[in-house]
Write a protein that holds these residues in place. Structure first.
Motif, PDB file in Angstrom:
ATOM      1  N   ARG A 197       0.714  -1.193  -0.152  1.00  0.00           N
ATOM      2  CA  ARG A 197      -0.108  -0.063  -0.069  1.00  0.00           C
ATOM      3  C   ARG A 197       0.812   1.141   0.025  1.00  0.00           C
ATOM      4  NH1 ARG A 197      -6.051  -1.497   1.397  1.00  0.00           N
ATOM      5  NH2 ARG A 197      -5.938  -3.308   1.143  1.00  0.00           N
ATOM      6  N   ASP A 198       2.199   0.939   0.320  1.00  0.00           N
ATOM      7  CA  ASP A 198       2.862   2.363   0.342  1.00  0.00           C
ATOM      8  C   ASP A 198       3.221   2.764  -1.420  1.00  0.00           C
ATOM      9  OD1 ASP A 198       3.207   2.491   3.102  1.00  0.00           O
ATOM     10  OD2 ASP A 198       4.926   1.372   3.252  1.00  0.00           O
ATOM     11  N   GLN A 199       2.985   1.703  -1.907  1.00  0.00           N
ATOM     12  CA  GLN A 199       3.442   1.810  -3.607  1.00  0.00           C
ATOM     13  C   GLN A 199       2.043   2.274  -4.323  1.00  0.00           C
ATOM     14  OE1 GLN A 199       6.496   1.353  -4.954  1.00  0.00           O
ATOM     15  NE2 GLN A 199       6.948   1.627  -2.787  1.00  0.00           N
ATOM     16  N   VAL A 200       1.239   2.740  -3.707  1.00  0.00           N
ATOM     17  CA  VAL A 200      -0.074   3.100  -4.350  1.00  0.00           C
ATOM     18  C   VAL A 200       0.060   4.745  -4.678  1.00  0.00           C
ATOM     19  CG1 VAL A 200      -2.373   3.211  -4.518  1.00  0.00           C
ATOM     20  CG2 VAL A 200      -1.349   1.383  -3.364  1.00  0.00           C
ATOM     21  N   LYS A 201       0.099   5.130  -5.850  1.00  0.00           N
ATOM     22  CA  LYS A 201      -0.250   6.627  -6.043  1.00  0.00           C
ATOM     23  C   LYS A 201      -1.614   6.822  -6.578  1.00  0.00           C
ATOM     24  CE  LYS A 201       4.718   7.423  -7.365  1.00  0.00           C
ATOM     25  NZ  LYS A 201       5.682   7.626  -8.545  1.00  0.00           N
ATOM     26  N   VAL A 202      -2.014   7.883  -5.895  1.00  0.00           N
ATOM     27  CA  VAL A 202      -3.423   8.334  -6.349  1.00  0.00           C
ATOM     28  C   VAL A 202      -3.541   9.654  -6.850  1.00  0.00           C
ATOM     29  CG1 VAL A 202      -5.761   8.628  -5.042  1.00  0.00           C
ATOM     30  CG2 VAL A 202      -4.310   7.074  -4.212  1.00  0.00           C
ATOM     31  N   GLU A 203      -4.289   9.774  -7.758  1.00  0.00           N
ATOM     32  CA  GLU A 203      -4.573  11.210  -8.099  1.00  0.00           C
ATOM     33  C   GLU A 203      -5.700  11.367  -8.649  1.00  0.00           C
ATOM     34  OE1 GLU A 203      -1.990  12.516 -11.543  1.00  0.00           O
ATOM     35  OE2 GLU A 203      -0.489  10.908 -11.282  1.00  0.00           O
ATOM     36  N   LEU A 204      -6.230  12.447  -8.351  1.00  0.00           N
ATOM     37  CA  LEU A 204      -7.748  12.888  -8.444  1.00  0.00           C
ATOM     38  C   LEU A 204      -7.884  14.084  -9.379  1.00  0.00           C
ATOM     39  CD1 LEU A 204     -10.602  11.884  -7.780  1.00  0.00           C
ATOM     40  CD2 LEU A 204     -10.326  13.209  -5.509  1.00  0.00           C
ATOM     41  N   ASP A 205      -8.459  14.195 -10.339  1.00  0.00           N
ATOM     42  CA  ASP A 205      -8.726  15.111 -11.421  1.00  0.00           C
ATOM     43  C   ASP A 205     -10.059  15.530 -11.561  1.00  0.00           C
ATOM     44  OD1 ASP A 205      -7.883  16.932 -13.033  1.00  0.00           O
ATOM     45  OD2 ASP A 205      -7.733  15.494 -14.609  1.00  0.00           O
ATOM     46  N   GLN A 206     -10.368  16.666 -11.109  1.00  0.00           N
ATOM     47  CA  GLN A 206     -11.624  17.230 -11.063  1.00  0.00           C
ATOM     48  C   GLN A 206     -11.835  18.228 -12.388  1.00  0.00           C
ATOM     49  OE1 GLN A 206     -14.297  16.608  -8.943  1.00  0.00           O
ATOM     50  NE2 GLN A 206     -13.209  15.923  -7.007  1.00  0.00           N
ATOM     51  N   GLN A 207     -12.649  18.007 -13.413  1.00  0.00           N
ATOM     52  CA  GLN A 207     -12.925  19.027 -14.228  1.00  0.00           C
ATOM     53  C   GLN A 207     -14.545  19.471 -14.171  1.00  0.00           C
ATOM     54  OE1 GLN A 207     -11.252  18.100 -17.932  1.00  0.00           O
ATOM     55  NE2 GLN A 207      -9.105  18.058 -17.231  1.00  0.00           N
ATOM     56  N   ASP A 208     -14.771  20.358 -14.942  1.00  0.00           N
ATOM     57  CA  ASP A 208     -16.040  20.777 -15.165  1.00  0.00           C
ATOM     58  C   ASP A 208     -17.179  19.589 -14.748  1.00  0.00           C
ATOM     59  OD1 ASP A 208     -15.476  23.493 -15.080  1.00  0.00           O
ATOM     60  OD2 ASP A 208     -16.109  23.797 -17.097  1.00  0.00           O
ATOM     61  N   ASP A 209     -17.066  18.777 -15.849  1.00  0.00           N
ATOM     62  CA  ASP A 209     -18.105  17.830 -16.085  1.00  0.00           C
ATOM     63  C   ASP A 209     -17.740  16.351 -15.846  1.00  0.00           C
ATOM     64  OD1 ASP A 209     -16.692  17.647 -18.104  1.00  0.00           O
ATOM     65  OD2 ASP A 209     -18.230  17.617 -19.618  1.00  0.00           O
ATOM     66  N   CYS A 210     -16.337  16.240 -15.343  1.00  0.00           N
ATOM     67  CA  CYS A 210     -15.680  14.845 -15.318  1.00  0.00           C
ATOM     68  C   CYS A 210     -14.514  14.845 -14.066  1.00  0.00           C
ATOM     69  CB  CYS A 210     -14.989  14.737 -16.574  1.00  0.00           C
ATOM     70  SG  CYS A 210     -14.170  13.038 -16.833  1.00  0.00           S
ATOM     71  N   SER A 211     -15.090  13.710 -13.345  1.00  0.00           N
ATOM     72  CA  SER A 211     -13.967  13.582 -12.188  1.00  0.00           C
ATOM     73  C   SER A 211     -13.490  12.252 -12.542  1.00  0.00           C
ATOM     74  CB  SER A 211     -14.735  13.264 -10.718  1.00  0.00           C
ATOM     75  OG  SER A 211     -15.377  14.420 -10.512  1.00  0.00           O
ATOM     76  N   VAL A 212     -12.185  12.015 -12.326  1.00  0.00           N
ATOM     77  CA  VAL A 212     -11.138  11.136 -12.662  1.00  0.00           C
ATOM     78  C   VAL A 212     -10.632  10.653 -11.631  1.00  0.00           C
ATOM     79  CG1 VAL A 212      -9.476  10.031 -14.110  1.00  0.00           C
ATOM     80  CG2 VAL A 212     -11.030  11.517 -15.151  1.00  0.00           C
ATOM     81  N   LEU A 213     -10.685   9.247 -11.020  1.00  0.00           N
ATOM     82  CA  LEU A 213      -9.821   8.885  -9.868  1.00  0.00           C
ATOM     83  C   LEU A 213      -8.571   7.832 -10.727  1.00  0.00           C
ATOM     84  CD1 LEU A 213      -9.076   8.300  -7.058  1.00  0.00           C
ATOM     85  CD2 LEU A 213     -10.664   6.462  -7.228  1.00  0.00           C
TER      86      LEU A 213
END
Lengths: 90, 90
Positions: free
Chosen positions: A58-74
């Motif tokens: 679990r230390d090797q998990v990189k998380v990115e969360l990108d929020q745009q107007d009409d789209c959320s990307v995890l």
């Protein structure tokens, strides 16, 4: 947004260093800007599910969360630990 | 492989018909060709997790599984049902 760019660029790297890698992308496209954003909460549960099948550090998990107007990307990028059975056996 | 292509091309369509859409991609890149392939099994569990947070019509889930030499990609495309509160009210 560069979902595939990340995937592709990392692919070369991982090939050269011969690591295994797992990438999970959840993209929610809305027609309204409202709506609860569950993606941050979701990430732990997704990792829990994956961990049933693949050994994850679990230390090797990189998380990115990108929020745009009409789209959320995890995006979860996970470097998998080397398998015991396939490491060099001197 | 065209992960993002699918995402991007569909994006225009969904925008025009004002539907909500959820896309989940799990890509496992291996340095060996061996290894159990858990992705088909994983798909149900992933949908179960997502369904805790988003109302999903399971008939509207499209699953694609792409296996290449060193990479397995599971892709779930889910059309979300319209929300009751936001449909046209005559």
């Amino acid at each position: 947004m560069s979902i595939l760019n990340i995937f592709r660029s990392s692919k070369k790297n991982t090939a050269s260093i011969a690591k295994e890698r797992l990438q999970i992308i959840v993209a929610h496209e809305r027609n309204q800007r409202s709506g609860p954003d569950y993606l941050p909460i979701l990430q732990k549960e997704l990792i829990d599910v994956i961990a049933k099948y693949v050994k994850i550090d679990r230390d090797q998990v990189k998380v990115e969360l990108d929020q745009q107007d009409d789209c959320s990307v995890l995006e979860l990028n996970i470097m998998l630990p080397e398998r015991e059975s396939n490491t060099e056996t001197a």
